[in-house]
Design a protein around this motif. Structure first.
Motif, short mmCIF file in Angstrom:
data_model
loop_
_atom_site.label_atom_id
_atom_site.label_comp_id
_atom_site.label_asym_id
_atom_site.label_seq_id
_atom_site.Cartn_x
_atom_site.Cartn_y
_atom_site.Cartn_z
N ARG A 186 0.83 -1.21 0.00
CA ARG A 186 0.00 0.00 0.00
C ARG A 186 0.87 1.26 0.00
O ARG A 186 0.57 2.23 -0.71
N ARG A 198 2.17 1.77 -3.41
CA ARG A 198 1.13 2.21 -4.33
C ARG A 198 0.86 3.71 -4.17
O ARG A 198 0.66 4.42 -5.15
N HIS A 199 0.88 4.20 -2.95
CA HIS A 199 0.54 5.60 -2.71
C HIS A 199 1.72 6.56 -2.79
O HIS A 199 1.54 7.73 -3.13
N TRP A 252 -0.78 1.18 9.48
CA TRP A 252 -1.46 1.65 8.28
C TRP A 252 -2.49 2.72 8.60
O TRP A 252 -2.63 3.69 7.88
N TRP A 259 -2.50 6.21 6.82
CA TRP A 259 -3.72 6.63 6.13
C TRP A 259 -4.12 8.03 6.58
O TRP A 259 -4.43 8.90 5.76
N LEU A 267 -1.42 10.75 5.47
CA LEU A 267 -1.45 11.03 4.03
C LEU A 267 -2.81 11.57 3.56
O LEU A 267 -2.95 11.91 2.39
N GLU A 268 -3.77 11.60 4.50
CA GLU A 268 -5.11 12.08 4.18
C GLU A 268 -5.70 11.35 2.97
O GLU A 268 -6.22 11.96 2.03
N LEU A 269 -5.62 10.04 3.03
CA LEU A 269 -6.14 9.20 1.96
C LEU A 269 -7.65 9.07 2.09
O LEU A 269 -8.21 9.25 3.18
N PRO A 270 -8.34 8.72 1.00
CA PRO A 270 -9.79 8.57 1.07
C PRO A 270 -10.20 7.39 1.95
O PRO A 270 -9.43 6.46 2.15
N GLU A 300 -9.58 3.72 1.20
CA GLU A 300 -8.24 3.14 1.35
C GLU A 300 -7.94 2.68 2.76
O GLU A 300 -6.88 2.16 3.05
N ARG A 301 -8.88 2.90 3.67
CA ARG A 301 -8.63 2.56 5.06
C ARG A 301 -8.62 1.06 5.21
O ARG A 301 -7.93 0.39 5.81
#
Length: 64
Positions: A9, A12-13, A50, A54, A57-60, A63-64
């Motif tokens: 992950r 990927r990010h 993670w 998460w 990185l302020e991921l959506p 993605e959690r």
């Protein structure tokens, strides 16, 4: 979550070239002021690491 999934992950990010650098240098408050590598070495479960990544990185939510 296994550690291999955590690294997949991150790759990927952040990209495979930068993920390890970021994990070694970025201190996360959610990990008690540790980096990803320090937290993993201290035995923090990959799933909790993670969640901290998460958030940082302020991921959506997907993605959690």
């Amino acid at each position: 979550m296994r550690e291999t999934e955590l690294w997949a992950r991150l790759d990927r990010h952040l990209g495979s070239g930068y993920a390890r650098v970021w994990a070694d240098q970025q201190v996360l408050a959610d990990l008690s002021g540790r980096t990803v590598l320090e937290a993993l070495a201290a035995g923090v479960p990959a799933k909790l690491v993670w969640r901290a990544v998460w958030s940082a990185l302020e991921l959506p939510a997907s993605e959690r």
